[in-house]
Write an enzyme that holds these catalytic residues in place. Structure first.
Site, PDB file in Angstrom:
ATOM      1  N   LYS A  56      32.333  49.041  43.123  1.00 35.19           N
ATOM      2  CA  LYS A  56      31.444  49.467  43.329  1.00 35.19           C
ATOM      3  C   LYS A  56      29.998  48.674  43.654  1.00 35.19           C
ATOM      4  O   LYS A  56      29.282  49.011  44.341  1.00 35.19           O
ATOM      5  CB  LYS A  56      31.219  48.839  41.470  1.00 35.19           C
ATOM      6  CG  LYS A  56      29.199  49.236  40.500  1.00 35.19           C
ATOM      7  CD  LYS A  56      29.494  49.678  39.561  1.00 35.19           C
ATOM      8  CE  LYS A  56      27.902  49.450  39.142  1.00 35.19           C
ATOM      9  NZ  LYS A  56      27.766  49.720  37.950  1.00 35.19           N
ATOM     10  N   GLU A 100      38.725  39.887  45.292  1.00 35.73           N
ATOM     11  CA  GLU A 100      40.382  40.402  45.051  1.00 35.73           C
ATOM     12  C   GLU A 100      40.486  41.784  46.308  1.00 35.73           C
ATOM     13  O   GLU A 100      41.230  41.646  47.099  1.00 35.73           O
ATOM     14  CB  GLU A 100      40.296  40.943  44.147  1.00 35.73           C
ATOM     15  CG  GLU A 100      40.891  40.040  43.107  1.00 35.73           C
ATOM     16  CD  GLU A 100      39.860  39.755  41.793  1.00 35.73           C
ATOM     17  OE1 GLU A 100      38.290  39.779  42.905  1.00 35.73           O
ATOM     18  OE2 GLU A 100      39.515  38.978  40.503  1.00 35.73           O
ATOM     19  N   GLY A 117      31.908  49.932  35.505  1.00 36.70           N
ATOM     20  CA  GLY A 117      32.524  50.166  36.758  1.00 36.70           C
ATOM     21  C   GLY A 117      33.393  50.365  35.563  1.00 36.70           C
ATOM     22  O   GLY A 117      34.777  51.709  35.763  1.00 36.70           O
ATOM     23  N   ARG A 118      33.615  50.173  33.990  1.00 38.10           N
ATOM     24  CA  ARG A 118      34.809  50.730  33.198  1.00 38.10           C
ATOM     25  C   ARG A 118      34.587  52.229  33.114  1.00 38.10           C
ATOM     26  O   ARG A 118      35.756  52.508  32.140  1.00 38.10           O
ATOM     27  CB  ARG A 118      34.899  49.765  32.266  1.00 38.10           C
ATOM     28  CG  ARG A 118      33.704  49.563  31.652  1.00 38.10           C
ATOM     29  CD  ARG A 118      34.032  48.646  30.484  1.00 38.10           C
ATOM     30  NE  ARG A 118      33.258  47.707  29.538  1.00 38.10           N
ATOM     31  CZ  ARG A 118      32.063  47.016  30.254  1.00 38.10           C
ATOM     32  NH1 ARG A 118      32.780  46.602  31.544  1.00 38.10           N
ATOM     33  NH2 ARG A 118      30.588  46.503  29.511  1.00 38.10           N
ATOM     34  N   GLU A 128      36.231  44.715  27.289  1.00 42.81           N
ATOM     35  CA  GLU A 128      35.125  44.243  28.568  1.00 42.81           C
ATOM     36  C   GLU A 128      33.654  44.409  27.919  1.00 42.81           C
ATOM     37  O   GLU A 128      32.706  43.861  27.930  1.00 42.81           O
ATOM     38  CB  GLU A 128      35.143  44.660  29.602  1.00 42.81           C
ATOM     39  CG  GLU A 128      34.320  44.014  30.859  1.00 42.81           C
ATOM     40  CD  GLU A 128      34.756  44.626  32.506  1.00 42.81           C
ATOM     41  OE1 GLU A 128      34.436  45.065  32.572  1.00 42.81           O
ATOM     42  OE2 GLU A 128      35.100  43.593  32.780  1.00 42.81           O
ATOM     43  N   HIS A 152      61.700  49.223  20.660  1.00 44.40           N
ATOM     44  CA  HIS A 152      62.683  48.273  20.596  1.00 44.40           C
ATOM     45  C   HIS A 152      62.100  47.187  21.099  1.00 44.40           C
ATOM     46  O   HIS A 152      62.727  46.992  21.756  1.00 44.40           O
ATOM     47  CB  HIS A 152      63.521  48.716  21.242  1.00 44.40           C
ATOM     48  CG  HIS A 152      64.709  50.676  20.818  1.00 44.40           C
ATOM     49  ND1 HIS A 152      65.723  50.853  20.244  1.00 44.40           N
ATOM     50  CD2 HIS A 152      63.512  51.544  20.990  1.00 44.40           C
ATOM     51  CE1 HIS A 152      65.812  51.926  19.556  1.00 44.40           C
ATOM     52  NE2 HIS A 152      64.522  52.190  20.399  1.00 44.40           N
ATOM     53  N   LYS A 187      35.044  33.558  37.626  1.00 47.32           N
ATOM     54  CA  LYS A 187      35.002  33.940  39.800  1.00 47.32           C
ATOM     55  C   LYS A 187      34.076  32.923  40.242  1.00 47.32           C
ATOM     56  O   LYS A 187      34.764  32.559  41.372  1.00 47.32           O
ATOM     57  CB  LYS A 187      33.701  34.956  39.447  1.00 47.32           C
ATOM     58  CG  LYS A 187      34.515  36.552  39.048  1.00 47.32           C
ATOM     59  CD  LYS A 187      33.133  37.015  39.445  1.00 47.32           C
ATOM     60  CE  LYS A 187      33.598  39.101  38.667  1.00 47.32           C
ATOM     61  NZ  LYS A 187      32.565  40.060  39.292  1.00 47.32           N
TER      62      LYS A 187
HETATM   63  O1  F6P Z   1      35.898  42.058  35.958  1.00 52.89           O
HETATM   64  C1  F6P Z   1      34.522  42.166  36.403  1.00 52.89           C
HETATM   65  C2  F6P Z   1      34.214  43.732  37.389  1.00 52.89           C
HETATM   66  O2  F6P Z   1      32.495  43.761  37.251  1.00 52.89           O
HETATM   67  C3  F6P Z   1      34.307  44.493  36.125  1.00 52.89           C
HETATM   68  O3  F6P Z   1      33.292  45.432  35.537  1.00 52.89           O
HETATM   69  C4  F6P Z   1      35.059  45.755  36.978  1.00 52.89           C
HETATM   70  O4  F6P Z   1      35.259  47.443  37.438  1.00 52.89           O
HETATM   71  C5  F6P Z   1      35.025  45.248  38.321  1.00 52.89           C
HETATM   72  O5  F6P Z   1      35.296  43.632  38.462  1.00 52.89           O
HETATM   73  C6  F6P Z   1      35.408  45.709  40.234  1.00 52.89           C
HETATM   74  O6  F6P Z   1      34.270  45.794  40.107  1.00 52.89           O
HETATM   75  P1  F6P Z   1      33.481  46.771  41.228  1.00 52.89           P
HETATM   76  O7  F6P Z   1      34.392  48.309  41.367  1.00 52.89           O
HETATM   77  O8  F6P Z   1      31.703  45.783  42.129  1.00 52.89           O
HETATM   78  O9  F6P Z   1      34.506  45.954  42.735  1.00 52.89           O
END
Ligand code: F6P
Length: 549
Positions: A206, A212, A266-267, A352, A383, A511
């Site tokens: 987003k 990452e 995002g979620r 979240e 199990h 972060k």
């Molecule tokens: O974990 C925090 C967060 O901002 C989530 O809400 C989001 O889905 C994720 O990081 C990834 O963010 P982005 O889509 O901006 O890379």
């Protein structure tokens, strides 16, 4: 509803709890042959059986009163009308627009967003059709065989969960892979089996700044360029983001950048262009059916009376257990192997969203909020951890999910699966009394002494709550409905707890600290300013990073 109002409601609900403590479900079922009819509801083909809960009509009525008093209906309208209900980020919450199938305009900040939503969907269709047909080819002129989605959180969990769930709709010659973890093992192990000449990458973020994702995207690009040259990058990368300039700066061709908007959390973004890898894996028509299934659930949520409204009922039951009975976790147990990532997906969606401890106005909440959500598919869980659910000291309310019809004809698998899911909710509800255990052991020929010592271990307390969601088949439509059902459940609970379900400040501190620690991990600066634990851990790392002598 003022804070005192909510607290008073929880106290009042406590009286219903007291009454129900003397009426175990086993007894309620024995006394009321219509309990299933009374406490089940449908949204289209989807059945929710919530009769195996510690409830009666009075308790449910009190919960619906709480929802009304908390302003659930008004808040729902505010969300639909594009009000900035995400106060701390000053944003509307409009993921429902992404799957809206009607022809009314959907204004956000004075502008109908539907033309843009449909334009992106049309671009997704054109692009994914062309990749699937081989019209768009790789730099080497080959047809793509593998798609690697690079994203994390909402930019990974939704598409990854859906792709697994819709496996019967995928093609063997176009495989989807998901890389999220900054741990190099993830991208390494994914790429080692792939051919650069036939691999397409989607960078999904987003913000297009998430460390990452950008690190993994950089490594993917290097891997590709080392094999095919930098000039291959434009043919092998697409991007999904709200940050279009950053995608272009990465070197992604304009017609391979798929946008979405800041009013999509995002979620809650699986319905947006974040769903691009889903459309590639199962084809645009199935992706579109996934969206219409969600829209059908939206229409149910918006129009069904609260008493018949599946997300509202499930949300209220969650509040009941969290705030009145003090149960802190909630298990999601699909008897559907293809929903193996469903609980992981819901962990972000729920935890979240409602893992908050201040109210909308920033005051500490005076009640518990989001539960710990967890789960694994049955029968595997049986199990592993079901022992605790049946006989442990904590009560774990659970959702069971199961299809009436499998995709494969392989008797007797499905009959056994269904027998197991029905058995589990029945066992949790009924339990096994001391008299039943003693009678059973007697029948097995055990003597009095043996019965006395063994019986306590074989008693099941029972009265353990569960919902069962039964659906005809796990189709794209049904999956869309299920995901939207949980979204609205989370919304319902957020309104009652009076929290902002749409921000996530709690992920920021880690972060920031990770950024600050990187130079210390890399050894370019000292760690004097850190606590003794962090310094000790860093010292261990530096002493051992070279590997064993
Ligand atoms: O974990 C925090 C967060 O901002 C989530 O809400 C989001 O889905 C994720 O990081 C990834 O963010 P982005 O889509 O901006 O890379």
């Amino acid at each position: 509803m003022a804070k005192s109002g909510r607290k008073a409601s929880f106290t009042d609900l406590g009286k219903h709890r007291k009454r129900l403590e003397t009426q175990p479900m086993r007894l309620q079922f024995a006394e009321d042959p219509n309990r299933f009819e009374r406490f089940s509801a449908r949204a289209g083909d989807l059945l929710l059986d919530y009769s195996k809960n510690r409830i009666d009509e009075e308790a449910m009525a009190a919960l619906f009163d709480l929802a009304r008093a908390a302003g659930l209906e008004e808040r729902r309208t505010q969300m639909c009308e594009g009000e900035h209900i995400n106060l701390t980020e000053n944003r509307a919450v409009m993921h429902m627009a992404l799957r809206y199938q009607g022809d009314r305009p959907v204004p956000v900040d004075g502008k109908d967003v539907m033309p843009d939503v449909r334009a992106v969907l049309a671009a997704i269709k054109t692009y994914t059709d062309a990749i699937r047909s081989g019209e768009i080819r790789s730099h080497t002129g080959e047809q793509f065989t593998d798609v690697v989605n690079i994203g994390i959180g909402g930019s990974d969990l939704g598409p990854a969960m859906v792709t697994l769930a819709l496996e019967p709709y995928t093609r063997p010659d176009l495989r989807a892979h998901y890389v999220s973890n900054v741990d190099g093992a993830h991208i390494h192990d994914t790429l080692k089996r792939l051919n650069p000449g036939t691999t397409l990458f989607i960078v999904a973020s987003k913000t297009f700044t998430t460390d990452e994702t950008m690190t993994n995207a950089g490594s993917a690009r290097k891997w590709l360029a080392e094999s095919l040259g930098e000039e291959a990058v434009p043919s092998h990368f697409a991007a999904v983001s709200t940050n279009i300039p950053a995608c272009a700066a990465f070197g992604i061709q304009e017609d391979r950048i798929f946008g979405f908007w800041d009013w999509v959390g995002g979620r809650y973004s699986v319905w947006s262009a974040i769903g691009l890898p889903i459309a590639l894996a199962v084809g645009y028509d199935h992706f579109s059916a996934f969206l219409s299934g969600a829209d059908a659930m939206d229409q149910h949520f918006l129009s069904a009376p609260l008493e018949k409204n599946l997300p509202v009922i499930m949300g209220l039951l969650g509040v009941w257990y969290r705030n009145v009975w003090g149960f802190s976790t909630h298990a999601v147990l699909p008897y559907d192997q293809r929903l193996s990532r469903f609980a992981a997906y819901l962990q972000q969606q729920d935890m979240e969203s409602n893992g908050k401890s201040v109210t909308l106005s920033g005051k500490p909440v005076a009640w518990s909020t989001g539960p710990i959500v967890w789960g694994e598919p049955g029968t595997n869980g049986q199990h592993a951890f079901y022992q605790l659910i049946h006989q442990g000291t904590d009560v774990v309310p659970a959702d069971f999910l199961v299809a009436a019809r499998p995709h494969e004809s392989m008797p007797p698998h499905h009959a056994k699966l269904v027998a197991n899911v029905l058995a589990q909710s029945e066992a949790l509800m009924l339990g096994k009394t001391e008299e039943e255990v003693v009678a059973e052991l007697k029948a097995q020929g055990l003597d009095k002494k043996a019965i006395k010592s063994l019986a306590p271990h074989k008693i099941f307390p029972g009265n353990r709550p569960s919902n069962t969601l039964f659906y005809p088949q796990l189709t794209p439509e049904m999956l869309g409905s299920l995901v939207a059902l949980y979204e609205h459940k989370v919304f319902t609970q957020g309104v009652i707890w009076n929290v902002n379900s749409y921000d996530q400040w709690g992920v920021e501190l880690g972060k920031q600290l990770a950024k600050a620690l990187l130079s210390k991990v890399e050894g370019t600066s000292g760690a004097e300013d850190h606590d003794s634990s962090t310094r000790g851990l860093l010292a261990y790392f530096h002493a051992n990073k070279g590997g064993p002598a």
